[in-house]
Write an enzyme that holds these catalytic residues in place. Structure first.
Site: not given
Ligand code: BTN
Length: 325
Positions: A121, A186, A320
């Protein structure tokens, strides 16, 4: 199949194979085998050479095979799916976009051993070392126009997390819009390329990158905390993983086509790894802080700010937790 692929298939079992045997199989000289072994090393694979025994991979490798991925599919919606396994490609999503431009209107899925220009992304690249992770894209078609596909990327996220759970890695979650997370790190990402006429039909390439057993040296290129399925305690066979992810994706796309985002909303919010946490949402225009309050019926992020609850649509946004800054 190229000679490199044949050589890799011979070595994939992790056992010793003599240079002579390999040369015979490939129909080349032993010097040529040695050169190809160097090529495998350049891919990041550890190949051991022991005199009198030959060559072997330091770790056995499960190469991607269409029949083995198909074995795992087992869903009716996947029956008409065309599936391709590639040795290498620029990007599995770009590969399907090219097929789409050339007129393809069927459902096609592609997985690759490595990507030379994997896309993430916000214009980032996606680290895609050989034989280590899952790089998968799926081409699907919808009767409605692109505007009606708002929320589809959240649906893809739910599908991928369901697959991860089925593979034995408990506790995977989502970070808006569709990062796959595990304990604040992640594990994977999803990228949608949507095109089509305003009134339909529309075409979507859903790209899924999932860390399976990421080599440490390849991970040096990753600029955020990451984790792989191996560390999260899940199964690491990539054919199985590809099949499971595809099965869940196909099923979810089918349901979305009929009923939209609604049947997935509660599950997305339940799997929201930042729910109730103080977060910062950044874009080129600036940053907004607030408490993450899940997503609304359109898939927009809800942030409780000093000025009340505000919603944000997708785009070039990054979210975040505040305590990670
Ligand atoms: C993200 O930035 O979080 C999204 C990453 C998506 C990566 C996958 S890997 C398979 C497919 N091919 C690509 O080039 N990108 C997607």
């Amino acid at each position: 199949m190229s000679a490199d692929e044949t050589l890799l298939q011979l070595l994939a079992d992790g056992r010793f194979h003599s240079g002579e045997q390999l040369a015979q199989h490939l129909g080349v000289s032993r010097a040529a085998v040695w050169k190809r072994i160097e090529g495998l090393r350049a891919l990041g694979l550890e190949v051991q050479a022991v005199s009198g025994k030959g060559y072997r991979l330091a770790r056995a490798l499960e190469l991607l095979q269409t029949e083995r991925v198909r074995e795992e599919l087992g869903c009716d919606d996947c029956a008409r799916l065309r599936l391709e396994c590639l040795y290498e490609v620029d990007s599995t999503s770009d590969y399907l976009l090219r097929l789409l431009r050339s007129g393809e209107r069927g459902e096609v899925a592609v997985v690759a051993e490595r990507q030379l220009a994997g896309r993430g992304r916000r214009g980032r690249s996606w680290v895609s070392p050989f034989g280590a992770n899952l790089y998968l894209s799926l081409l699907s078609h919808f009767t409605a126009g692109p505007a009606a596909l708002m929320g589809l990327s959240l649906v893809a996220g739910v599908a991928v997390v369901r697959a991860i759970e089925a593979l034995g890695a408990a506790g995977a979650g989502l970070k808006w819009p569709n990062d796959v997370m595990w304990q604040g790190r992640k594990m994977g990402g999803i990228l949608l390329d949507v095109s089509g006429e305003a009134n339909g039909p529309s075409h979507v390439v859903t790209g899924v990158g999932l860390n399976v057993a990421m080599p440490r040296d390849a991970a040096e290129g990753i600029d955020q905390p990451w984790v792989d399925i191996k560390e999260a305690g899940g199964q690491t066979g990539r054919n199985r993983i590809a099949g499971r992810v595809l099965a869940e994706l196909c099923e979810a796309m089918q349901r979305f086509q009929q009923d939209g985002l609604a049947p997935f909303l509660a599950e997305w919010n339940q799997r929201d790894s930042l729910a109730g946490r103080e977060v910062v949402l950044s874009s080129e225009q600036g940053a907004v802080t607030g408490i993450a309050r899940g997503v609304d019926g359109q898939g927009f992020l809800r942030l409780e700010t000093a000025g009340g609850v505000k919603t944000f649509s997708y785009g070039e946004l990054s979210l975040r937790p505040l305590d990670a800054n």
